[in-house]
Motif scaffolding. Structure first.
Motif, PDB file in Angstrom:
ATOM      1  N   PRO A  40      -8.663 -14.122   2.013  1.00 26.44           N
ATOM      2  CA  PRO A  40      -8.325 -12.700   1.913  1.00 26.44           C
ATOM      3  C   PRO A  40      -9.244 -11.954   0.958  1.00 26.44           C
ATOM      4  O   PRO A  40      -9.537 -12.417  -0.138  1.00 26.44           O
ATOM      5  N   VAL A  41      -9.701 -10.792   1.411  1.00 24.64           N
ATOM      6  CA  VAL A  41     -10.534  -9.928   0.570  1.00 24.64           C
ATOM      7  C   VAL A  41      -9.921  -8.537   0.423  1.00 24.64           C
ATOM      8  O   VAL A  41     -10.469  -7.694  -0.278  1.00 24.64           O
ATOM      9  N   GLY A  42      -8.810  -8.302   1.099  1.00 24.75           N
ATOM     10  CA  GLY A  42      -8.148  -7.011   1.034  1.00 24.75           C
ATOM     11  C   GLY A  42      -6.824  -7.070   1.759  1.00 24.75           C
ATOM     12  O   GLY A  42      -6.341  -8.156   2.109  1.00 24.75           O
ATOM     13  N   ALA A  43      -6.242  -5.911   1.982  1.00 23.97           N
ATOM     14  CA  ALA A  43      -4.943  -5.841   2.650  1.00 23.97           C
ATOM     15  C   ALA A  43      -4.895  -4.636   3.572  1.00 23.97           C
ATOM     16  O   ALA A  43      -5.584  -3.631   3.347  1.00 23.97           O
ATOM     17  N   VAL A  44      -4.096  -4.748   4.617  1.00 28.70           N
ATOM     18  CA  VAL A  44      -3.845  -3.647   5.536  1.00 28.70           C
ATOM     19  C   VAL A  44      -2.332  -3.473   5.652  1.00 28.70           C
ATOM     20  O   VAL A  44      -1.609  -4.459   5.847  1.00 28.70           O
TER      21      VAL A  44
END
Length: 377
Positions: A40-44
């Protein structure tokens, strides 16, 4: 008009203390993390607009652009389906908004807004408060100010102060839009979006087919003008809007299924710079990323790409197929994520240096057929 904060200082301090306590730990609704082996490098975050209970579905965003479910967070409110809508129950853009570590969601079926604190891919629900009107469908944020657009009853806007993720309603920041409340069908005659200009000095509302106009309020001096400056664009049905890097307004006109760019003048009026037909059906939403803009075309199940020139020019890049019912979209890390309301999915695309889109996958969002509202980081 200027706002005095003295009378509400004690209330603001109390709310800030509550927010601090909640963020300190122990208040999170769930602690599900990233799937084992993912990167994971971010979130949505995706809003469902569920009629029996609205929720935000959180996904981990991996380095390859794919999404993996992390958890689901009820908002404590209800979704809504505007009369006549099919794949776009709120018929709006920007129903989910992020401001730093805060996430704000509309609950159009219960006339409320829910505030969350963002902790990576997790959310902490802080507050659910009244929207100041009927059927909130869009939220705009700038600095400590948050404004919500209410779609029904002739339309209205209500402003709040963001105090540590909690919203403090400012009665002086309420305006009725004076639209025709009996106009039908609702999904094309209710207002479509509220948005701040990049410098925060103006607040723009699109009225769609009700009056075919852009209503521009001044927010200079931390106030709100008594009435808007109205620029009418007959027959165009102005819907979704964003801004490019030069501060030009990029708007989608649902009537002719077109995209247009405008200068927002100092007096609040708009001057059109460029216009282009998408050649697709039901172009309503737009997302801007760097030098490129993409319209979501619900009737054609496609995205139309455009290169944005420094003076607001538009160069067509072609169309990219999506799953049926293309609606709200967001970008992050070189990827574009678009909701497809007919199937309740989010399609994942890699954005090329030339603005081209390559699909890398899709995820099903539970209970999100017709849902709108997406934020990516």
């Amino acid at each position: 008009m200027r706002l005095s904060l003295k009378a509400s200082a004690a209330g603001v301090a109390a709310l800030a203390a509550v927010a601090t306590a909640l963020l300190g730990g122990g208040a999170a609704q769930a602690t599900t993390g990233s799937p084992a082996g993912s990167d994971p490098v971010g979130a949505v975050f995706v809003q469902t607009d569920g009629l029996a209970g609205n929720a935000i579905v959180a996904y981990d965003r991996n380095a390859d652009g794919t999404l993996h479910w992390a958890d689901t967070y009820p908002t404590g409110g209800l979704g809504l389906q505007l009369a006549g809508s099919a794949v776009d129950h709120l018929a709006s853009q920007g129903s989910l908004a992020r401001a730093g570590g805060s996430l704000f969601a509309v609950n159009a079926g219960s006339n409320t807004i829910t505030s969350f604190a963002i902790r990576g891919d997790r959310l902490v629900r802080l507050q659910t408060t009244g929207s100041g009107g009927d059927a909130p469908v869009s939220i705009a944020t700038h600095d400590r100010r948050v404004f919500v657009l209410n779609a029904r009853g002739g339309g209205s806007i209500q402003g709040y102060l963001n105090v540590g993720g909690l919203l403090v309603k400012v009665p002086a920041w309420h305006r009725d839009l004076g639209l025709n409340p009996a106009a039908t069908p609702q999904f094309v005659t209710t207002p479509g979006q509220i948005a701040f200009t990049p410098d925060g000095s103006k607040l723009i509302v699109t009225t769609k087919a009700n009056t075919n106009a852009f209503d521009v309020f001044s927010t200079a001096g931390f106030g709100l003008s008594a009435s808007p400056v109205v620029t009418t664009v007959p027959g165009t049905v102005p819907f979704g809007i964003q801004f490019d890097a030069a501060g030009h307004l990029v708007a989608v006109e649902a009537g002719p299924s077109a995209i247009a760019t405008f200068t927002v003048n100092a007096d609040g009026s708009l001057t059109q710079l460029a216009w282009a037909a998408t050649g697709q059906a039901a172009a309503c939403w737009v997302v801007v990323s760097g030098a490129y803009a993409y319209t979501s075309n619900a009737g054609s199940a496609s995205l139309s790409g455009y290169r944005l020139g420094t003076v607001g020019s538009l160069t067509a890049l072609g169309n990219t197929a999506t799953d049926p019912g293309t609606v709200d979209a967001a970008t992050a890390g070189g990827f574009l994520y678009v909701q497809t309301g007919a199937t309740g999915t989010v399609d994942e695309f890699r954005m090329g240096a030339d603005g081209s889109l390559t699909k890398v996958g899709s995820v099903l969002v539970p209970d999100a057929v017709g849902g709108e509202g997406i934020v990516a980081s």
